[in-house]
Scaffold this motif. Structure first.
Motif, PDB file in Angstrom:
ATOM      1  N   LYS A 149     -11.964  -1.160   3.321  1.00 20.00           N
ATOM      2  CA  LYS A 149     -10.994  -0.487   4.192  1.00 20.00           C
ATOM      3  C   LYS A 149      -9.573  -0.566   3.612  1.00 20.00           C
ATOM      4  O   LYS A 149      -8.730   0.268   3.910  1.00 20.00           O
ATOM      5  CB  LYS A 149     -11.044  -1.147   5.574  1.00 20.00           C
ATOM      6  CG  LYS A 149     -10.023  -0.663   6.559  1.00 20.00           C
ATOM      7  CD  LYS A 149     -10.157  -1.390   7.887  1.00 20.00           C
ATOM      8  CE  LYS A 149      -9.031  -1.011   8.835  1.00 20.00           C
ATOM      9  NZ  LYS A 149      -9.065  -1.789  10.073  1.00 20.00           N
ATOM     10  N   TYR A 150      -9.310  -1.563   2.771  1.00 19.81           N
ATOM     11  CA  TYR A 150      -7.952  -1.855   2.326  1.00 19.81           C
ATOM     12  C   TYR A 150      -7.682  -1.588   0.848  1.00 19.81           C
ATOM     13  O   TYR A 150      -6.534  -1.381   0.467  1.00 19.81           O
ATOM     14  CB  TYR A 150      -7.624  -3.329   2.598  1.00 19.81           C
ATOM     15  CG  TYR A 150      -7.763  -3.704   4.045  1.00 19.81           C
ATOM     16  CD1 TYR A 150      -6.772  -3.391   4.968  1.00 19.81           C
ATOM     17  CD2 TYR A 150      -8.896  -4.366   4.499  1.00 19.81           C
ATOM     18  CE1 TYR A 150      -6.907  -3.733   6.298  1.00 19.81           C
ATOM     19  CE2 TYR A 150      -9.033  -4.719   5.831  1.00 19.81           C
ATOM     20  CZ  TYR A 150      -8.041  -4.392   6.733  1.00 19.81           C
ATOM     21  OH  TYR A 150      -8.175  -4.723   8.047  1.00 19.81           O
ATOM     22  N   CYS A 151      -8.713  -1.676   0.027  1.00 23.96           N
ATOM     23  CA  CYS A 151      -8.479  -1.556  -1.414  1.00 23.96           C
ATOM     24  C   CYS A 151      -9.767  -1.137  -2.111  1.00 23.96           C
ATOM     25  O   CYS A 151     -10.846  -1.172  -1.529  1.00 23.96           O
ATOM     26  CB  CYS A 151      -7.992  -2.893  -1.993  1.00 23.96           C
ATOM     27  SG  CYS A 151      -9.180  -4.247  -1.878  1.00 23.96           S
ATOM     28  N   SER A 152      -9.596  -0.764  -3.346  1.00 25.58           N
ATOM     29  CA  SER A 152     -10.743  -0.505  -4.209  1.00 25.58           C
ATOM     30  C   SER A 152     -11.099  -1.839  -4.857  1.00 25.58           C
ATOM     31  O   SER A 152     -10.261  -2.442  -5.529  1.00 25.58           O
ATOM     32  CB  SER A 152     -10.364   0.532  -5.259  1.00 25.58           C
ATOM     33  OG  SER A 152     -11.364   0.607  -6.242  1.00 25.58           O
ATOM     34  N   LEU A 153     -12.315  -2.309  -4.631  1.00 24.62           N
ATOM     35  CA  LEU A 153     -12.740  -3.616  -5.134  1.00 24.62           C
ATOM     36  C   LEU A 153     -13.826  -3.441  -6.174  1.00 24.62           C
ATOM     37  O   LEU A 153     -14.787  -2.697  -5.973  1.00 24.62           O
ATOM     38  CB  LEU A 153     -13.259  -4.486  -3.988  1.00 24.62           C
ATOM     39  CG  LEU A 153     -13.820  -5.848  -4.383  1.00 24.62           C
ATOM     40  CD1 LEU A 153     -12.707  -6.763  -4.905  1.00 24.62           C
ATOM     41  CD2 LEU A 153     -14.536  -6.489  -3.197  1.00 24.62           C
ATOM     42  N   ASP A 154     -13.661  -4.150  -7.267  1.00 21.93           N
ATOM     43  CA  ASP A 154     -14.660  -4.153  -8.334  1.00 21.93           C
ATOM     44  C   ASP A 154     -14.922  -5.611  -8.704  1.00 21.93           C
ATOM     45  O   ASP A 154     -13.965  -6.362  -8.949  1.00 21.93           O
ATOM     46  CB  ASP A 154     -14.126  -3.375  -9.539  1.00 21.93           C
ATOM     47  CG  ASP A 154     -15.159  -3.153 -10.615  1.00 21.93           C
ATOM     48  OD1 ASP A 154     -16.378  -3.225 -10.329  1.00 21.93           O
ATOM     49  OD2 ASP A 154     -14.748  -2.904 -11.765  1.00 21.93           O
ATOM     50  N   ILE A 155     -16.182  -6.011  -8.712  1.00 20.03           N
ATOM     51  CA  ILE A 155     -16.544  -7.358  -9.131  1.00 20.03           C
ATOM     52  C   ILE A 155     -17.320  -7.244 -10.427  1.00 20.03           C
ATOM     53  O   ILE A 155     -18.346  -6.560 -10.491  1.00 20.03           O
ATOM     54  CB  ILE A 155     -17.382  -8.082  -8.055  1.00 20.03           C
ATOM     55  CG1 ILE A 155     -16.575  -8.222  -6.761  1.00 20.03           C
ATOM     56  CG2 ILE A 155     -17.834  -9.454  -8.561  1.00 20.03           C
ATOM     57  CD1 ILE A 155     -17.335  -8.822  -5.594  1.00 20.03           C
ATOM     58  N   VAL A 156     -16.787  -7.871 -11.465  1.00 20.80           N
ATOM     59  CA  VAL A 156     -17.400  -7.798 -12.796  1.00 20.80           C
ATOM     60  C   VAL A 156     -17.813  -9.206 -13.205  1.00 20.80           C
ATOM     61  O   VAL A 156     -17.004 -10.131 -13.180  1.00 20.80           O
ATOM     62  CB  VAL A 156     -16.410  -7.220 -13.835  1.00 20.80           C
ATOM     63  CG1 VAL A 156     -17.019  -7.221 -15.227  1.00 20.80           C
ATOM     64  CG2 VAL A 156     -15.971  -5.818 -13.429  1.00 20.80           C
ATOM     65  N   GLU A 157     -19.078  -9.340 -13.560  1.00 22.36           N
ATOM     66  CA  GLU A 157     -19.598 -10.622 -14.032  1.00 22.36           C
ATOM     67  C   GLU A 157     -19.808 -10.547 -15.536  1.00 22.36           C
ATOM     68  O   GLU A 157     -20.352  -9.571 -16.032  1.00 22.36           O
ATOM     69  CB  GLU A 157     -20.943 -10.931 -13.376  1.00 22.36           C
ATOM     70  CG  GLU A 157     -20.878 -11.090 -11.878  1.00 22.36           C
ATOM     71  CD  GLU A 157     -22.249 -11.241 -11.238  1.00 22.36           C
ATOM     72  OE1 GLU A 157     -23.258 -10.748 -11.807  1.00 22.36           O
ATOM     73  OE2 GLU A 157     -22.321 -11.848 -10.156  1.00 22.36           O
ATOM     74  N   VAL A 158     -19.346 -11.584 -16.239  1.00 27.31           N
ATOM     75  CA  VAL A 158     -19.648 -11.706 -17.663  1.00 27.31           C
ATOM     76  C   VAL A 158     -20.603 -12.884 -17.821  1.00 27.31           C
ATOM     77  O   VAL A 158     -20.536 -13.847 -17.051  1.00 27.31           O
ATOM     78  CB  VAL A 158     -18.380 -11.881 -18.532  1.00 27.31           C
ATOM     79  CG1 VAL A 158     -17.455 -10.685 -18.387  1.00 27.31           C
ATOM     80  CG2 VAL A 158     -17.657 -13.165 -18.217  1.00 27.31           C
TER      81      VAL A 158
END
Length: 159
Positions: free
Chosen positions: A29-38
């Motif tokens: 609702k508030y932001c574009s979220l991206d979770i990246v795992e290495v």
């Protein structure tokens, strides 16, 4: 605002995955979220200081590949500054106002972050002087970002 959580290692436990999913949904609702795992590096139980640095450097190279020049990078590190939730919210808001619309939070692996990642960071943030599992830290960070967004928008959130 674009928020990226860049982290070493995968989440294996279902309860962590469920919490991450819930906060990711709330944050949409508030932001574009991206979770990246290495991928994390395997480390022997009795690793020498040299072996530990090699592991951190390999993980650090993987992290740095995901950063862009325009990213504002906040690395979670025990030696970082500590903030309360309101000042954390104001800080994120001020970053957005000053044109830093892409914020990357970095959570290292069990051995911490490489010197190169720390040098690339715009700031270091600490949630406590205590050490937390990186899986739990991902949940705590997401909750605090969500709390910050609610505070920014003058929306109620439990204290």
């Amino acid at each position: 605002m674009n928020v990226k959580i860049l982290c070493v290692g995968k989440i294996k436990e279902k309860f962590y995955k469920d919490a991450i999913s819930e906060y990711s949904k709330r944050l949409s609702k508030y932001c574009s979220l991206d979770i990246v795992e290495v991928p994390d590096e395997k480390t022997s139980e009795n690793a020498s200081d040299n072996e530990i640095n090699i592991v951190k450097d390999k993980e650090g190279e993987r992290i740095l590949k995901h950063l862009k020049d325009r990213d504002y990078v906040v690395s979670l590190a025990i030696e970082g500054a500590q903030k309360d939730s309101v000042s954390f919210s104001k800080h994120i808001e001020n970053l957005g106002i000053s044109g830093k619309s892409s914020i990357v939070f970095i959570i290292g692996g069990s051995l911490g972050l490489s010197n190169e990642v720390l040098k690339r960071s715009d700031e270091l943030l600490s949630f406590s002087k205590m050490t937390f599992p990186h899986q739990l830290m991902r949940v705590v960070l997401l909750e605090q970002i969500y709390r910050a967004m609610r505070i920014m928008n003058n929306e109620p959130y439990h204290k």
